[in-house]
Design an enzyme around this catalytic site. Sequence first.
Site, PDB file in Angstrom:
ATOM      1  N   ASP A 104      33.409  35.198  10.952  1.00 26.70           N
ATOM      2  CA  ASP A 104      34.195  35.791   9.867  1.00 26.70           C
ATOM      3  C   ASP A 104      33.563  37.129   9.462  1.00 26.70           C
ATOM      4  O   ASP A 104      32.359  37.174   9.159  1.00 26.70           O
ATOM      5  CB  ASP A 104      34.186  34.787   8.692  1.00 26.70           C
ATOM      6  CG  ASP A 104      35.085  35.188   7.548  1.00 26.70           C
ATOM      7  OD1 ASP A 104      36.100  35.858   7.797  1.00 26.70           O
ATOM      8  OD2 ASP A 104      34.772  34.802   6.401  1.00 26.70           O
ATOM      9  N   SER A 152      41.511  31.615  -1.671  1.00 26.67           N
ATOM     10  CA  SER A 152      41.209  30.719  -2.807  1.00 26.67           C
ATOM     11  C   SER A 152      41.802  31.244  -4.099  1.00 26.67           C
ATOM     12  O   SER A 152      41.508  32.377  -4.495  1.00 26.67           O
ATOM     13  CB  SER A 152      39.695  30.614  -3.008  1.00 26.67           C
ATOM     14  OG  SER A 152      39.069  30.155  -1.843  1.00 26.67           O
TER      15      SER A 152
HETATM   16  P1  13P Z   1      37.791  33.235  -0.497  1.00 28.08           P
HETATM   17  O1  13P Z   1      36.320  33.053  -0.638  1.00 28.08           O
HETATM   18  O2  13P Z   1      38.376  34.023  -1.594  1.00 28.08           O
HETATM   19  O3  13P Z   1      38.495  31.944  -0.237  1.00 28.08           O
HETATM   20  O4  13P Z   1      38.003  34.128   0.815  1.00 28.08           O
HETATM   21  C1  13P Z   1      37.598  33.640   2.047  1.00 28.08           C
HETATM   22  C2  13P Z   1      37.785  34.639   3.113  1.00 28.08           C
HETATM   23  O5  13P Z   1      38.683  35.430   3.096  1.00 28.08           O
HETATM   24  C3  13P Z   1      36.829  34.614   4.213  1.00 28.08           C
HETATM   25  O6  13P Z   1      36.989  35.699   5.048  1.00 28.08           O
END
Ligand code: 13P
Length: 293
Positions: free
Chosen positions: A85, A211
């Site tokens: 990520d 989230s």
């Molecule tokens: P959140 O922490 O707001 O759920 O975002 C997660 C995200 O986009 C990881 O790349």
Amino acid sequence: MPLVSAEKFVKAARENGYAVGGFNTNNLEWTQAILRAAESKKAPVLIQTSMGAAKYMGGYKVARNLIANLVESMNITVPVAIHLDHGHYEDSLECIEAGYTSIMFDGSHLPVEENLAKAREVVELAHSKGISVEAEVGTIGGEEDGIVGKGELAPIEDAIAMVETGIDFLAAGIGNIHGPYPENWEGLDLDHLKKLTEAVPGFPIVLHGGSGIPDEQIQEAIRLGVAKVNVNTEGQIAFANATREFSRAYDADEAGYDKKKLFDPRKFLAPGIKAVQDAVEDRIDVFGSANKA
Ligand code: 13P
């Protein structure tokens, strides 16, 4: 089921009007919770590590092998991709070597030409090994593991150029923010998302900062072309709240816990980890990817 690239199942989500979850992990228990949720919901899933989380876990090889070994030992039957990520260029290359099956190269902080050129290189190498690639244009607001974005809407021409590099799915800023949404947040810019998806018809879009967005907005975004939704903070908040509540009830002697066992992490962490699993199952239902494995 062996680990897979996310290319096919994200594309299937886009074609069939639902989204798969990209759930961030932090450790062994977190990974088990995500896998249990995906298996119980029969949903394909990406388990993703930020650069910081992988470092916390002991490095990319440790993270990759931990996830891969759990998939095997838990007899997971749904498709699972191990995804980096928001990776820098060097980290993307390292994860390709380490055996990740999906990579997000995040060059959104670079000048656009450099972002595109590096994405092309990552695509060439990753695709030669059957690994899927996500890249980003515009920026996601907020801060995650030291990556700070001020939240710029993705320019349409940049989105088109990024898709032309050969990536498999595109993260695009549409007013979304990592971490909890502030009270005065204006909501997703669904008009901008519509313009984007019309410019790259049928191409899977990734919604970061999943989230705390109202469910109806997420579902409208999916209807418009989002095929992967990233969730990190929601699991963290669920874990923290359940752990705090466990601790409070224990201190108040409410639930009749065996006080001698408080030091055992298998007992202390269990309510929090169950809360992560419940949160992931709930998101899978909202994204529509239950029974799509
Ligand atoms: P959140 O922490 O707001 O759920 O975002 C997660 C995200 O986009 C990881 O790349």
